[in-house]
Design a protein around this motif. Sequence first.
Motif, PDB file in Angstrom:
ATOM      1  N   UNK A 145      61.730  14.247  66.926  1.00 30.57           N
ATOM      2  CA  UNK A 145      61.338  13.554  65.679  1.00 30.57           C
ATOM      3  C   UNK A 145      61.539  14.525  64.517  1.00 30.57           C
ATOM      4  N   UNK A 146      61.840  13.904  63.386  1.00 32.50           N
ATOM      5  CA  UNK A 146      62.182  14.738  62.200  1.00 32.50           C
ATOM      6  C   UNK A 146      61.512  14.148  60.978  1.00 32.50           C
ATOM      7  N   UNK A 147      60.935  14.986  60.196  1.00 32.25           N
ATOM      8  CA  UNK A 147      60.256  14.530  58.982  1.00 32.25           C
ATOM      9  C   UNK A 147      60.613  15.437  57.832  1.00 32.25           C
ATOM     10  N   UNK A 148      60.824  14.814  56.674  1.00 34.43           N
ATOM     11  CA  UNK A 148      61.173  15.646  55.501  1.00 34.43           C
ATOM     12  C   UNK A 148      60.210  15.259  54.388  1.00 34.43           C
ATOM     13  N   UNK A 149      59.275  16.152  54.102  1.00 34.45           N
ATOM     14  CA  UNK A 149      58.260  15.839  53.077  1.00 34.45           C
ATOM     15  C   UNK A 149      58.124  17.023  52.140  1.00 34.45           C
ATOM     16  N   UNK A 150      58.110  16.719  50.876  1.00 35.73           N
ATOM     17  CA  UNK A 150      57.853  17.757  49.852  1.00 35.73           C
ATOM     18  C   UNK A 150      58.756  18.975  49.975  1.00 35.73           C
ATOM     19  N   UNK A 151      60.016  18.702  50.311  1.00 35.62           N
ATOM     20  CA  UNK A 151      60.982  19.810  50.375  1.00 35.62           C
ATOM     21  C   UNK A 151      60.857  20.637  51.659  1.00 35.62           C
ATOM     22  N   UNK A 152      60.103  20.151  52.626  1.00 38.05           N
ATOM     23  CA  UNK A 152      59.954  20.894  53.895  1.00 38.05           C
ATOM     24  C   UNK A 152      60.364  19.980  55.050  1.00 38.05           C
ATOM     25  N   UNK A 153      61.109  20.571  56.004  1.00 44.20           N
ATOM     26  CA  UNK A 153      61.549  19.776  57.166  1.00 44.20           C
ATOM     27  C   UNK A 153      60.617  20.062  58.346  1.00 44.20           C
ATOM     28  N   UNK A 154      60.092  19.001  58.950  1.00 47.28           N
ATOM     29  CA  UNK A 154      59.255  19.137  60.153  1.00 47.28           C
ATOM     30  C   UNK A 154      60.056  18.579  61.322  1.00 47.28           C
ATOM     31  N   UNK A 155      60.488  19.459  62.243  1.00 44.86           N
ATOM     32  CA  UNK A 155      61.268  18.994  63.402  1.00 44.86           C
ATOM     33  C   UNK A 155      60.437  19.225  64.666  1.00 44.86           C
ATOM     34  N   UNK A 212      63.176  26.604  54.249  1.00 44.66           N
ATOM     35  CA  UNK A 212      64.427  27.120  53.677  1.00 44.66           C
ATOM     36  C   UNK A 212      65.500  26.019  53.613  1.00 44.66           C
ATOM     37  N   UNK A 213      65.703  25.391  54.782  1.00 49.48           N
ATOM     38  CA  UNK A 213      66.709  24.319  54.805  1.00 49.48           C
ATOM     39  C   UNK A 213      66.232  23.104  54.011  1.00 49.48           C
ATOM     40  N   UNK A 214      64.890  22.955  54.004  1.00 51.33           N
ATOM     41  CA  UNK A 214      64.310  21.870  53.193  1.00 51.33           C
ATOM     42  C   UNK A 214      64.666  22.064  51.727  1.00 51.33           C
ATOM     43  N   UNK A 215      64.578  23.341  51.279  1.00 53.92           N
ATOM     44  CA  UNK A 215      64.908  23.641  49.869  1.00 53.92           C
ATOM     45  C   UNK A 215      66.386  23.396  49.609  1.00 53.92           C
ATOM     46  N   UNK A 216      67.204  23.744  50.629  1.00 57.52           N
ATOM     47  CA  UNK A 216      68.656  23.540  50.494  1.00 57.52           C
ATOM     48  C   UNK A 216      68.966  22.035  50.339  1.00 57.52           C
ATOM     49  N   UNK A 217      68.307  21.246  51.215  1.00 55.75           N
ATOM     50  CA  UNK A 217      68.517  19.792  51.145  1.00 55.75           C
ATOM     51  C   UNK A 217      68.050  19.252  49.796  1.00 55.75           C
TER      52      UNK A 217
END
Length: 475
Positions: free
Chosen positions: A131-141, A165-170
């Motif tokens: 499962x993958x979640x992207x909230x507030x610029x942070x990725x939760x995998x 880090x990757x969340x910020x990139x996205x």
Amino acid sequence: MVIISERPKFKRYGRTQFRYAMIYVAITFVVLAFLNLYCSASCQRVFYQSKEAAMVEKAQLAASEVGKLDVLTSTTVSATISRMTSLKVTQVLVTDQSGLIIYDSTAQVPPESYATQPQVTQALQNNDVFTWNYRGGIMYSEAATPIVSYGTAVGCVYMLEVDSQQGALLRSLQVTILTITIILELLVIAFSLAFAHTFSKRMGRIMNSMRIIQEGDYSHRVTMNGHDELTVLGNEFNDLTERLQTSENKRRQFVSDASHELKTPLASIKLLADSVLQNDMDMETIREFVGDIGEEAERLNRMSQKLLDLTRGEGADLDVAEIIYMAPSVERVVRMLSTLAQRSNIEIMTDLERDVPILIKEDDLYQIIFNLVENGIKYNIPGGKLTISVDRTEECGILRVSDTGTGIPEDAIPHIFERFYRVDKARSRASGGSGLGLSIVRNMVERNQGQIHVESTFGMGTTFTVEFTAFDTEG
Ligand code: ADP
């Protein structure tokens, strides 16, 4: 009182243009918004897929290593997992087949507690879960995979990765896409407004010119730069205006020439009638004068018929040229104008060679002689002389009308054949002149292939010479 002001039409046109521009902007906005959402979603998908592959692989690796252990205890699992330095995740949980946590890399879970993550439940049912979640610029995998021993799930490995880090990139990618979309939309708005403005300005120029023409200024032309349809429209409009101007000029010329030509026989009729009334005449002369009146009335009739035909657009000229001797026409004119000459005490002398046949329309010849002789009387001095001669050379018939009148100033001579040109306006007006007589004469001479010249000495007199090709019928 109610004042209703009429708005210029092209303003309304400008609003239409603006509306079109706005429709264009709205369409591009929808397209760009769709593209923006699509690009953002695609970026997220790429991140999701790469994360899924990496996390599931890591979980499976850890599960296979743990699965090799004979007994799953906190110590054995911890030793195995700590050897796997490449895992680099935020949290690793290892449970037994009932979900009881054996190992927690963060050491935050109290002992003897059960994993609550739904991924663990699914993994214990022998499934690989991600499962993958992207909230507030942070990725939760989160990934979970069963630990399989002899074909049965004896526990599961659960991993959590919190990647800022990757969340910020996205996030920065999505912001860049959004910025580009906004810039593009702003450019579209600016371009559409500028285009609408330029278009309505150019269209407005044509509309404005139409109004000017409508008000009667046919000399106005619209200037359009560029190579688009509006330039073509402007050029077509100019062509149309030019044609309109030409036909308006012709109409004006026709009206003034027609009224001038009609004046001549009317004046003759009046002069002849006056002569009959004022002079004591024998029956023979009266008959002659009344005959002339009849001829003038006949000429008037022919002229009005000609004008009618012209206005109806039937053959511009119904008269045909015929061979005519010049002398009789001169005599007729002299007879018509003799009363006018007598009134101004002007002596008319004629010297007429009789055998001078020319090819001409009879009414034209009469009108030419009439206008020249009438001018010779009008612009003469009281007691002056007017000499009319008809001569011929081998090739030419020559008419000369020579007066001892006011003469024409040298600088005016080149202009006297122009329409409405009068040297002495007061004198010309007083004698009923309109500045058309000589221009009509020149037109008639030229359309009958003749030539006209003038010689004049100011204060001494003027001589008009008209030449036509002599038309001898005998070899
Ligand atoms: P108008 O109807 O005014 O006589 P014309 O076209 O016949 O007009 O003549 C143009 C002008 O030329 C006249 O206004 C007059 O000033 C001058 N003109 C014509 N014929 C003579 C002439 N025989 N002697 C002097 N001036 C003349």
